[in-house]
Each structure stands twice: as C-alpha cells, then as structure tokens.
Enzyme design. Structure first.
Site, short mmCIF file in Angstrom:
data_model
loop_
_atom_site.label_atom_id
_atom_site.label_comp_id
_atom_site.label_asym_id
_atom_site.label_seq_id
_atom_site.Cartn_x
_atom_site.Cartn_y
_atom_site.Cartn_z
N THR A 212 0.82 -1.21 0.00
CA THR A 212 0.00 0.00 0.00
C THR A 212 0.85 1.26 0.00
O THR A 212 2.00 1.26 0.47
CB THR A 212 -0.91 0.04 1.24
OG1 THR A 212 -0.10 0.01 2.43
CG2 THR A 212 -1.89 -1.11 1.24
N GLU A 260 -4.12 4.37 3.78
CA GLU A 260 -3.29 3.54 2.90
C GLU A 260 -4.10 3.09 1.70
O GLU A 260 -5.26 2.71 1.84
CB GLU A 260 -2.76 2.33 3.66
CG GLU A 260 -1.91 2.68 4.87
CD GLU A 260 -1.43 1.45 5.62
OE1 GLU A 260 -0.64 0.68 5.03
OE2 GLU A 260 -1.87 1.24 6.77
#
Length: 317
Positions: A212, A260
C-alpha cells in the site's frame, strides 16, 4: 488562472472585475451555483471573475483550536474553480489584525481599492468584516456608493445526502466523518479526495501481498471514518483503481491513524516521496481485528475483489 496570496500580489494595473467571497471549502454544488453565476456575469460585463478566500479558516483565528476539517486544500479548490471558469483566486491571510477590519474597511481595502469590483455575487447568508457584522444588505448599500452591483444567488441545493438536508460544507464534513462517502460525493459532485506524500510505513501490506501507499495527509484534512473503501489512487498522472484502508490497524495493535491505498493489480509500483491523491468512491466495511493472520489475508483478498467490482461499475459509461 492567476493566484494571488495577499492584496500586494494583485497586479497594480488590475481593472474592474466580478468578485465572490467565501471560504468555499470543497467547492460543493451550492458553491458552484454562486461561482458559475459570478463567471457568467463577468463574461457579460467583459471583465475577469475573481474568487476571494481565506487562509487559515477564519474560525481558527477567531476561536483558536476550532479549525474545521478541510474538505479540499487551497490548490485543489483553485483547480476546481478553474474548471468553473474563474480567472483569478485571491487568498487573503486571515490574521487577528485582518479579522478586526470593519465591514466598511473590508469593502474599501479589498473590493474597491484593489479588485475594483464592478459586481459582487454572494449567497443570501453571506457575512463579513469584524464580528461578521457585514451583510448582503450592507454590501448593497456600499455598492451604491462605490459603483458596484450586488447580486444574491440562492444556493439551496438538496438531494438524498443527509436525508434531504440542504447541501453545505458542514454536512459534507459530517458525512465524511461518518464514512458516508457516497453522500459526500453527491454534495460535492465528485468523490471526496485526500492528498499527501507517500511515506514509509510498517510495510506489512507488502509482506501480506498487498503493498500500500501510506499517505501522509495534509494538515486539517477531512478523513473518512475508519474502514475499507473502494476508490482511486492518483499518481504520476494516472488514476488507478484502489482498495483504501483508513484506521489504526488493530490487527497489529496500531495506534496511529493512517490512510493507505493499494493500487489493484499493479506490480512494482514505487511511489515513495511522491504527492498523491486518493478518491473515495464507496464504503466497503468497517475496521476489524481478526482471529488470525490467515483470516485477515482472506478478508483482504475479498475486499480487493469487492473494490475492483465497485470501481469497474462506476467507470462504466
């Protein structure tokens, strides 16, 4: 578009203009009515359209510590205003000294001396000057003295968001805080966006097979409620379908709240140090702690599949 920070940035030879004043956080659909009207009026009169806004938010100066979460930073607002046809944005530094300007002083210093207003366009509840004492009626009186028109635009817009409540920045912030990003998008006319620089995190997503981009958000950003969302990750001029996680990562006893974004089906993406944007399309599920790492990974795979479906459906003509 020209962007000025402070009255001293306005060109000395600046001529007449049509002006609208406000925080315009989010540039939502109600704001768009006023701004479009100002632009249309400017075109009719053959002069530029100028938006005057403030930094920081006036409430932070008047009541320190009360700065509301920002729906859009100033550069993003300027981009949206450019799309609406605005010719210039004036960002006035809102200081304690500035907050003490009387409504008459504000008109003289800003609208008359520097922007040479030919028309001023506002909503019916517009207030300005020290203790927000200035009203549209007072502005109209000043217009007769200084030769500018005042036009009031009704910005009442409503829909399904908030159960039919009139669209406003306050309602938008509330819906975002509650994770109701689809309602917020109805008010904004686009998905809510969060921006920031990608920084190094714990890298657990990479270890779990879902690397991420850990976005260090801008100060005072309005961040959606903890949970998983479908949306897009904008980086290097590309909009990538994404699964977005907001929260403290309770699976690993995290305490710091993060945003994220996993770019779906993208391999080898290196975004560290880049400024990116994340658009929130739809809420998928709330934040949770699972019985095992395997259960978490299984749920993450399901989340990604669901996010991919939602984005694909949204992108269909």
């Amino acid at each position: 578009m020209q962007r000025w920070r402070g009255l001293e940035d306005i060109p000395q030879d600046w001529g007449r203009s049509v002006v609208t004043i406000g925080s315009y956080d989010g540039v939502h659909r109600g704001h768009q009515l006023i701004i479009r009207h100002a632009v249309d009026r400017a075109r009719e009169l053959g002069v530029p359209a100028v938006v005057v806004t403030f930094d920081p938010h006036p409430s932070e100066v008047v009541r320190p510590g009360s700065h509301p979460p920002l729906i859009a930073p100033h550069h993003r607002r300027a981009e949206l205003m450019t799309e609406l046809g605005v010719d210039a944005v004036l960002i006035l530094p809102f200081t304690t000294e500035f907050s003490k300007l009387s409504p008459a002083e504000f008109v003289g210093k800003v609208l008359v001396d520097r922007l040479h207003a030919k028309a001023v366009v506002e909503g019916p509840n517009f207030r300005f000057g020290h203790r927000a004492a200035g009203t549209v009626d007072f502005l109209a009186e000043q217009g007769k003295i200084y030769d500018f028109e005042v036009e009031v635009v009704e910005l009442y817009v409503s829909g399904e968001a908030g159960g039919g409540e009139p669209f406003s920045s306050t309602l938008t912030r509330r819906l975002i805080a509650e994770g109701e990003v689809e309602g917020a998008a109805e008010i904004l006319g686009r998905p809510h966006r969060v921006e920031g620089v990608v920084v190094s995190g714990a890298r657990r997503g990479r270890e779990l097979g879902f690397p991420t981009a850990n976005v260090e958000t801008l100060p005072h950003t309005a961040i959606p409620a903890d949970g998983v969302y479908a949306g897009w990750l904008h980086a290097q001029g590309e909009a990538m379908p994404a699964a977005i996680s907001v929260g403290t990562n309770p699976q690993f006893d995290g305490t710091e709240r993060t945003v994220e974004a996993y770019a779906i089906d993208r391999v080898g993406l290196d975004l560290y140090g880049l400024h990116v944007a994340v658009d929130f399309l739809a809420f998928v599920r709330g934040q949770a702690k699972f019985d095992s790492l395997e259960a978490l990974m299984e749920q993450m795979a399901a989340d990604v599949r669901r996010c991919k479906e939602l984005v694909a459906a949204a992108e269909k003509p």
